[in-house]
Design an enzyme around this catalytic site. Structure first.
Site, PDB file in Angstrom:
ATOM      1  N   HIS A 306      33.112   4.234  34.089  1.00  0.00           N
ATOM      2  CA  HIS A 306      33.264   3.613  32.705  1.00  0.00           C
ATOM      3  C   HIS A 306      32.158   3.655  31.947  1.00  0.00           C
ATOM      4  CE1 HIS A 306      34.786   0.979  29.829  1.00  0.00           C
ATOM      5  NE2 HIS A 306      35.813   1.150  30.065  1.00  0.00           N
ATOM      6  N   ASP A 363      42.571   1.554  35.094  1.00  0.00           N
ATOM      7  CA  ASP A 363      43.579   2.676  35.201  1.00  0.00           C
ATOM      8  C   ASP A 363      43.813   2.791  36.805  1.00  0.00           C
ATOM      9  OD1 ASP A 363      44.241   3.283  32.678  1.00  0.00           O
ATOM     10  OD2 ASP A 363      42.311   4.261  32.587  1.00  0.00           O
TER      11      ASP A 363
END
Ligand code: CMC
Length: 429
Positions: A306, A363
């Protein structure tokens, strides 16, 4: 603490103010930089660029903290509903009973889409990705609801907000029905927001459909966890498109397109595809890790890494724990959950991932929950859009009414040809 910094360029010193946020986040305000110095800054991917000041969502990526309007996302996931959280994000405070009931009634009232729009679905091939359908249908809403498109008119905007929130849900469910060749199921306004979505997705006219409260709770939680994430790619897109004074439907449609990419919201579909592939290949998680580390390969471990989190994504933590719970309650088993856990364990003890601080993101486990709910994988990013919608709206609204809303227009450093002559075609080789 200084409230300005000095910048020395070509022997001259310039003073630039410092801005400090409510959580002690610091920025150098360079708004006068080019005018005063002739210089701009370069920051590809905007990793160091604050595009705005915002009071909606706070993230501390190092500590793994995410709060909406100051409230930790874990608390909202446990105690709130998606409708209440949407209100919180958009209007800045938790609604009172009457505010919530008024907002929920508006969402109910606007649940249908113009009947003519149903014909649009017939024009798409059955193989069309629902994100393609969603983005164009949302943009098309601006052709039908023309009475509230002025982004500078607060009354019109307030009228439009529940319309977008309610209709995007209907469009999403209809896309699914069309893709499997079933008749669309009209919304039933006696149901709550999440119940109504499940009803439109899974009911059929020929049989009764019972809504499972466990599925409703799981959906509520998933949507809350996706509801905002400050200046991510799709939200920045919504702000950028909105900054030209494009209407809300058009701005949201652009956000849907930005979200679709596998580096962003499209990752939830890619994760499940990756896990299925690993299952087919004898559950060899190490082969997947090896490919992800290979700099000659374009493969990445989907659902990992991320830009902001250099720690476990707090949303992934909640979803991981909820996966087991949901599967147990629905009395389902999913081999992909086991593979995902093994893959995570292997990655978190591998120096490549440890050194780069790559952790599971939102996710990584969400697709497994969607699978358990019976949602097919090409709908996962649509589910993300549904969740992210209040965040997009909140930022669009904040930009127009609370903040400085100059058109977004970055600069560049030109690296092409200097002045060139135009050569007639016969003189070119
Ligand atoms: N697998 C393998 N290596 C990775 C991964 C990954 N998933 N993510 C980052 N890296 C490596 C990358 O190759 C780079 O290595 P090096 O320093 O040797 O060049 C280093 O880690 C830093 O990565 P980056 O690409 O500079 O990081 P970024 O902030 O530009 O990208 C990201 C963030 C999310 C796009 C990226 O981590 C990624 O592609 N992850 C997989 C896709 C994914 O799961 N996306 C969902 C993100 S969370 C939800 C959302 O925002 O929608």
């Amino acid at each position: 603490m200084n409230n300005s910094v000095e910048l020395k360029i070509e022997g001259k010193t310039y003073t630039l103010p410092i801005i400090i946020g409510s959580q002690d986040e610091k920025a150098i305000d360079i708004r006068t930089l080019r005018n005063e110095t002739g210089y701009i800054t370069i920051d590809s991917g905007y990793g160091n660029t604050g595009s705005c000041q915002s009071s909606i969502t706070y993230i501390d990526g190092e500590k793994g903290i995410l709060r909406y309007r100051g409230i930790p996302v874990e608390v909202l996931a446990e105690k709130s509903t998606f409708v209440e959280t949407s209100y919180l994000l958009i209007y800045g405070h938790l609604p009172t009973k009457s505010e919530l009931s008024d907002f929920s009634n508006k969402l109910r009232y606007h649940s249908l889409i113009h009947e003519d729009m149903l014909h649009f679905y017939d024009g798409y091939p059955s193989t069309a990705h629902p994100m393609a359908i969603l983005s164009s249908m949302v943009c098309s809403l601006s052709a039908y609801y023309t009475d509230s498109l002025d982004p500078k008119d607060l009354e019109q905007v307030e009228h439009l907000i529940p319309r977008v929130l309610s209709k995007l849900r209907t469009i999403a469910a209809y896309s699914f029905k069309k893709s499997i060749g079933q008749p669309v199921i009209y919304p039933k306004n006696s149901l709550s927001y999440c119940e109504n979505f499940l009803h439109m997705m899974f009911a059929v006219p020929s049989e009764p459909y019972e809504i499972n409260p466990e599925a409703v709770a799981a959906l509520n939680m998933l949507l809350i966890l996706h509801a905002d994430h400050e200046q991510n790619c799709s939200t920045s897109t919504v702000r950028l498109v909105g900054s030209s004074d494009a209407n809300l439907f058009a701005s949201i449609a652009a956000g849907v397109c930005a979200l679709w990419g596998p580096k962003h919201g499209g990752a939830n579909q890619s994760v499940v595809e990756m896990l299925v592939e690993i299952e087919k290949n004898g559950r060899d998680v190490n082969a997947a890790l090896k490919a992800a580390k290979d700099k000659n390969s374009t493969f990445r471990l989907m659902g990992f890494g991320h830009r902001v989190y250099k720690n476990y994504d707090p949303r992934a933590k909640v979803i991981k724990a909820a996966c087991d719970n949901l599967l147990n309650k629905l009395k389902k088993k999913d081999p992909l959950l086991d593979i995902a856990r093994k893959l995570e364990e292997a990655a978190l003890s591998d120096s490549y991932f440890v050194e780069r601080k790559l952790f599971p993101n939102v996710d990584f486990y969400s697709g497994i929950m969607y699978r358990a709910l019976g949602i097919p994988k090409n709908m996962y990013t649509v589910m993300f859009s549904l969740g992210r919608l209040p965040g997009w709206i909140a930022h669009w609204r904040e930009m127009h009414f609370d903040n400085d809303d100059r058109i977004g227009r970055p600069r560049q450093i030109y690296t092409g040809e200097t002045l060139q002559e135009y050569r007639p075609i016969g003189d070119r080789n």
